[in-house]
Design a protein around this motif. Sequence first.
Motif, PDB file in Angstrom:
ATOM      1  N   LYS A   1       0.816  -1.213  -0.112  1.00  0.00           N
ATOM      2  CA  LYS A   1       0.090   0.008   0.003  1.00  0.00           C
ATOM      3  C   LYS A   1       0.666   1.134  -0.062  1.00  0.00           C
ATOM      4  CE  LYS A   1      -3.699  -1.277   2.861  1.00  0.00           C
ATOM      5  NZ  LYS A   1      -4.300  -1.338   3.994  1.00  0.00           N
ATOM      6  N   SER A   2       1.884   1.261   0.831  1.00  0.00           N
ATOM      7  CA  SER A   2       2.764   2.434   1.113  1.00  0.00           C
ATOM      8  C   SER A   2       4.016   2.440   0.251  1.00  0.00           C
ATOM      9  CB  SER A   2       3.257   2.616   2.567  1.00  0.00           C
ATOM     10  OG  SER A   2       4.026   1.767   2.781  1.00  0.00           O
ATOM     11  N   GLY A   3       4.295   1.470  -0.506  1.00  0.00           N
ATOM     12  CA  GLY A   3       5.376   1.308  -1.169  1.00  0.00           C
ATOM     13  C   GLY A   3       6.769   1.253  -0.269  1.00  0.00           C
ATOM     14  N   ARG A   4       6.591   1.200   0.986  1.00  0.00           N
ATOM     15  CA  ARG A   4       7.778   1.195   2.074  1.00  0.00           C
ATOM     16  C   ARG A   4       8.571  -0.073   1.719  1.00  0.00           C
ATOM     17  NH1 ARG A   4       4.447   3.990   5.686  1.00  0.00           N
ATOM     18  NH2 ARG A   4       3.063   2.127   6.001  1.00  0.00           N
ATOM     19  N   SER A   5       9.888   0.081   1.624  1.00  0.00           N
ATOM     20  CA  SER A   5      10.723  -1.123   1.151  1.00  0.00           C
ATOM     21  C   SER A   5      11.794  -1.565   2.144  1.00  0.00           C
ATOM     22  CB  SER A   5      11.670  -0.673   0.074  1.00  0.00           C
ATOM     23  OG  SER A   5      12.472  -1.423  -0.264  1.00  0.00           O
ATOM     24  N   TYR A   6      11.868  -2.724   2.339  1.00  0.00           N
ATOM     25  CA  TYR A   6      12.693  -3.291   3.289  1.00  0.00           C
ATOM     26  C   TYR A   6      13.765  -4.337   2.874  1.00  0.00           C
ATOM     27  CZ  TYR A   6       8.826  -1.854   6.552  1.00  0.00           C
ATOM     28  OH  TYR A   6       7.948  -1.092   7.169  1.00  0.00           O
ATOM     29  N   HIS A   7      14.503  -4.576   3.751  1.00  0.00           N
ATOM     30  CA  HIS A   7      15.480  -5.626   3.218  1.00  0.00           C
ATOM     31  C   HIS A   7      15.930  -6.653   4.278  1.00  0.00           C
ATOM     32  CE1 HIS A   7      19.265  -7.445   1.586  1.00  0.00           C
ATOM     33  NE2 HIS A   7      18.828  -7.203   0.509  1.00  0.00           N
ATOM     34  N   VAL A   8      15.933  -7.891   4.076  1.00  0.00           N
ATOM     35  CA  VAL A   8      16.238  -8.791   4.907  1.00  0.00           C
ATOM     36  C   VAL A   8      17.499  -8.683   5.880  1.00  0.00           C
ATOM     37  CG1 VAL A   8      14.829 -10.738   4.309  1.00  0.00           C
ATOM     38  CG2 VAL A   8      17.288 -10.561   3.433  1.00  0.00           C
ATOM     39  N   LYS A   9      18.404  -8.046   5.033  1.00  0.00           N
ATOM     40  CA  LYS A   9      19.735  -7.808   5.680  1.00  0.00           C
ATOM     41  C   LYS A   9      20.022  -6.438   6.157  1.00  0.00           C
ATOM     42  CE  LYS A   9      24.499  -8.690   4.712  1.00  0.00           C
ATOM     43  NZ  LYS A   9      25.367  -9.226   3.676  1.00  0.00           N
ATOM     44  N   TYR A  10      19.754  -5.570   5.140  1.00  0.00           N
ATOM     45  CA  TYR A  10      20.282  -4.157   5.244  1.00  0.00           C
ATOM     46  C   TYR A  10      19.262  -3.042   6.092  1.00  0.00           C
ATOM     47  CZ  TYR A  10      23.785  -5.850   2.022  1.00  0.00           C
ATOM     48  OH  TYR A  10      24.569  -6.252   1.679  1.00  0.00           O
ATOM     49  N   ALA A  11      17.817  -3.585   5.780  1.00  0.00           N
ATOM     50  CA  ALA A  11      16.639  -2.816   6.456  1.00  0.00           C
ATOM     51  C   ALA A  11      15.633  -3.467   6.724  1.00  0.00           C
ATOM     52  CB  ALA A  11      16.310  -1.670   5.584  1.00  0.00           C
ATOM     53  N   PRO A  12      16.010  -4.584   7.837  1.00  0.00           N
ATOM     54  CA  PRO A  12      14.773  -5.501   8.199  1.00  0.00           C
ATOM     55  C   PRO A  12      13.715  -5.024   8.917  1.00  0.00           C
ATOM     56  CG  PRO A  12      16.835  -5.914   9.702  1.00  0.00           C
ATOM     57  CD  PRO A  12      17.349  -4.792   8.581  1.00  0.00           C
TER      58      PRO A  12
END
Length: 315
Positions: free
Chosen positions: A221-232
């Motif tokens: 919905k918001s497009g917020r992006s995560y990364h399992v290692k760099y931005a969990p």
Amino acid sequence: MLFTSTIRVASRRVASNSRRLLSSSATKTASSQDAARKLAPYFAAATVAFGATQLSVNKNISQAEKPVDSDCQALLEQNSSKFAQYWPRNILILFGPPGAGKGTHGPKVEELLGIPQLSTGDMLRAAVAAQTEVGKKAQAVMKAGGLVSDDIVVGIIRDRIKEEDCKLGFILDGFPRTLAQAKALDTMLAEEGARVTKVVELHVPDEVLEERICGRWIHKKSGRSYHVKYAPPKSMEKDSDGKPKPETMLDDETNEPLIQRPDDTATALVKRLSSYHGETVPILEHYNPNGIVKQVNANQGMTGVWKEVLGALSR
Ligand code: AP5
């Protein structure tokens, strides 16, 4: 105008953030809040025009939170209409391969300058989700990591940049992606006496990108992006193999489930990188003679990348 409303929603992420922040002051009257909100992009635009492009978000907010008296407001309105009428729009291209950080840093540029980020990828994904005619045409091509036809994306951008919020400029993310798209963009801008102001190239070697792309999770919905290692996400838990448990991948703000994009696979990435190098990179040569292409080393931590992006945006 086939799906203008979808496109509006899809304008990458947080134009609403600055609005949300601006409206948080409890000390102002509703009318001065409204005035501040309306004028915020013009503060940013005026600052950009006079050379202080490193305007911080905090500064932006505190300017907007100052009470706007009527003389000051009249002056600002006069200046803002001058900008809108006589000044060429600020048109930035955020350039880089899949996973370079366009979606990570674009919203920050949007907040800094007060102009919207237009992501053709987000617009197309919204069209796919809504199963519009364009979405149906784009779906399979996107999943396989191919490029959607120039006609479709040029049409989308042509409509979108006519919207009111693009009056002072906009940030392009994922467009242009072919020389034909770049030339179509130049032509539509030339019709109004404008041209691309800056191209910020986020440079990352291919070998780094697979880890970034395959580790990315998104809040749809918001497009917020995560990364399992760099931005969990805060909720992430790992199984005994060290892999994230999908059911624990939740958005930090809403606690809603995160998803992985269907094209974020190692196989599709090969195709995406091949079209990036074959069809997209030549665009840099197209804009280079204008002296507007700035390269950023995006193969470093996000803070370092952002610092270089600020440098690239400065005069
Ligand atoms: P689009 O959505 O534009 O995808 P893309 O260009 O492949 O870019 P991405 O969104 O994958 O990468 P990004 O640079 O935004 O990376 P992010 O910041 O999230 O396009 C998708 C598809 O739509 C195309 O394949 C095509 O089919 C179609 N399409 C779109 N536009 C088109 C056009 N003009 N013409 C034709 N077809 C078109 O970062 C990735 C991950 O890395 C994140 O998890 C992030 O947390 C992490 N990360 C970011 N920076 C860092 C860092 N410095 N260090 C460590 N991790 C980092």
